[in-house]
Structure formats: C-alpha cells, structure tokens
Design an enzyme around this catalytic site. Sequence first.
Site, short mmCIF file in Angstrom:
data_model
loop_
_atom_site.label_atom_id
_atom_site.label_comp_id
_atom_site.label_asym_id
_atom_site.label_seq_id
_atom_site.Cartn_x
_atom_site.Cartn_y
_atom_site.Cartn_z
N SER A 107 0.95 -1.35 -0.03
CA SER A 107 -0.03 0.10 -0.09
C SER A 107 1.01 1.10 0.34
CB SER A 107 -0.80 -0.01 1.12
OG SER A 107 -1.66 -0.65 0.65
N TYR A 203 -10.75 2.43 5.89
CA TYR A 203 -9.54 2.35 4.62
C TYR A 203 -10.29 1.06 3.87
CZ TYR A 203 -4.71 1.18 3.33
OH TYR A 203 -3.68 1.03 2.24
N SER A 204 -9.89 1.76 1.89
CA SER A 204 -10.94 0.31 1.55
C SER A 204 -9.56 0.04 0.14
CB SER A 204 -12.19 0.76 1.28
OG SER A 204 -12.21 0.42 0.01
N ASN A 205 -9.29 -0.82 -0.17
CA ASN A 205 -8.59 -0.50 -1.02
C ASN A 205 -8.92 0.26 -2.64
OD1 ASN A 205 -5.82 -1.67 -0.84
ND2 ASN A 205 -7.35 -3.21 0.75
N GLY A 345 2.12 -0.49 4.10
CA GLY A 345 1.82 -1.25 3.30
C GLY A 345 2.52 -2.41 3.06
#
Length: 390
Positions: A107, A203-205, A345
Amino acid sequence: MRAQTRQGLPSPTRRQQGGGRRRALPAAAALVIGVMTLGALAPPSVSAARPDAVQQSLNALVRDDGMPAALASVQDRDGRIRTYTAGLGDLATGSKVPRDGQVRIGSNTKTFVAVVVLQLVGEGKIGLDATVDTYLPGLVRGEGIDGRRITVRQLLQHTSGLPDYGVHVDDDEIRNRYLEPRELLDIALRYKADADPGETWGYSNTNYILAGLIVQKVTGRPLAEEIDRRIIKRIGLRHTYFPAPGEMTIREPHPQGYHRNPADGPLRDFTEMDPSWGWAAGQLISTNSDLNRFFTALLAGRLLPAAQLAEMRTTVPAGTSGLRYGLGLTSRPLSCGGVYWGHGGDIAGYETRGGVTDDGRAANVAVTSIPSDEAATQHVMDAVDRALCG
C-alpha cells in the site's frame, strides 16, 4: 486475500487474523528458523558484539516474531545512510539477505498514486472536490453507492464509504491470475456501502483502484507510465518499478517472501505472484532506501506544489493510536516527540513500514512475511520508531 482495517494500514492482502493472541509457528518451522538465523542476525557493517538499537529491533523480529528476514534503511538529519539486515534471504538455501534488497511494497503504492492525482490537480486537470462521475460517468453504482456523491478527495482520504474488494478475494486463488482494474471494482460493487460519503474514515483499497482509473481517463496513458514519468524517473528511484502485466518475479536481488494462508498455517514461499490484484492499491516494487528517497522528496516539496502538498498533509483521525490519514499520506506520533510521515504496506510475502520527519530523518523497515498478530505488527512499527528516534 482479506484486508483488515488496522493501525498498521493494510494493503490488498491483509488477512483477518482474529483475536489478539499470537499464533506460534509450527514447531518444526520454528526450530528450522531458529537454528538457521542464529549466525545471520548482524550485517557486516554493524558490530555483532554491540549492535545498535535498529539492529537489535531487526534481530528481535526474526528471533521472537518468526520473521524469516528483516531489512532496514535509515537516513539521519545529515543525509548519512545506514542499511541493516537480519535473518535469511531464503529459508530453503540459507542464503544471506541482500542488503537493501527489493521487496513488494504493497500500500505504499497509494502514496505514489495520490501524488500523481495531486499533480494533475495542480495542473487543473482534476478537481479534488469534483465527483467520481465527473471522470468516470455511470461507473460507480451499487447498494448505497453512487459516484455522483463521492469526491476525488474522499477517495484519496478513505472517507468515501466504498466497500473494500480486498476482503473478498483469496491470496491463493488469485496468485496466478491476472485481474483487470475493472474486475477489482466489480468485486467491490457487489457489496453495499460501508458508510455514506464523508461520514467516517474507513480504509478501502477500492478507493485507489478508482483513483488509478481517473488518472488513466484524464491522461489517456497507463497508470504505470504516469508513475514512472512523474515520480520514479523525476527523482531517480533506480530500484522502483511497477511490474508489467504477467510479470510475477522480482527483478533485482531480493529476499524471498513468505506467507501463511490460513493465518495459522505454515510459512510458504510466496515470492512469485501476479500482483495485478493490487494495481493502484498495492502493486509497486521498491527498496527501503528508495522509499526513503521518495518520502523525503515528497515532504521537501520536490514532487508537488505547496498548495497540493498542504492538502496531502491535511489529515483526519484513523484509529486510536494517534495515526492520522491525509491524502494518501499518514502521520504517526514518535516516542521522542513530533510525528513522521509515510504510509506502509502489506502484500502476501512482505510488510513495509516507515516514513520521514520534517527535519530530514528517514527510516523504512521491511519484513518478509506479514505479521500474524497485532503484537508483531507493533514490533515492526517500534523498529521504525527506534530508527527515527535513535
């Protein structure tokens, strides 16, 4: 692959660990790791008799937390750089850890993408408070989801309320599969919104898949090319790249990455994979030193105009440990006072943590397996704190 919103900030592969107890390595694996790493903890540049605080932290990550290897790069206020290693680069062969070896940085990719978006904002090509539909009309629709109500700022800051595709895919199932960004988005849109846009931080990819698609729509060029042209080549990141479609290996010297699936299963070599399921949320490969160079250049204003850097550094609370999230950039308190700026990440096989301070200190730490519990994750972050406060 299942993401988990934690204080450590996951990338697409953070799996739900459940509970707060540490899961011990299987006895045979623990024994092998313990025996093989005893003579490999201190790098040649650091005295084995009197290792400094950073080396001691890396040694403990291998010895106590079962990490196959740990690597670090530390830059002081005067620009002096030290690199460290602990453990083994390959558990099968017993080979040494390559000094400042390449790793998958998960990330941390998000910060690169956010920089490109903000550069385009500075060029007048993207509006931070414009809606997703301005650039991707009709694409984002679902239960409680409407791209006409979600702004670019909310994507970058994880306040969009969009569900995370990462919690709905499995590492082994996608390891050898190429996934288009639109497929990742489609996975997310099968599920209802987590919250209304702007209501809360979550949090969201998925947010960064959309940010990457917006970059491509506005520039007419692949996201990888824009990152390479606007960041990597601009500041001379010689060991950082966006893997090409179908590229499953790591190009330069690197430690092997190991993964547990399920989370209490044995370590397996997971170095080779198709990272397309990370894309704008987690596909980049780099080194600790290159990450230090990147975050240092970013905070020094070499990548963004002052107005856009100020927007990036405007944060909201993200959890209970003092972590705050800006636009693809986090701040975290230091035990010696002040904060450091970075991201971090996780991706199957690797975890990276680190960042830079406003006075020029920089540190990044990588381990070659995602920690299996909160305590081990905290130990990685403690190693960063020691490096920056030492």
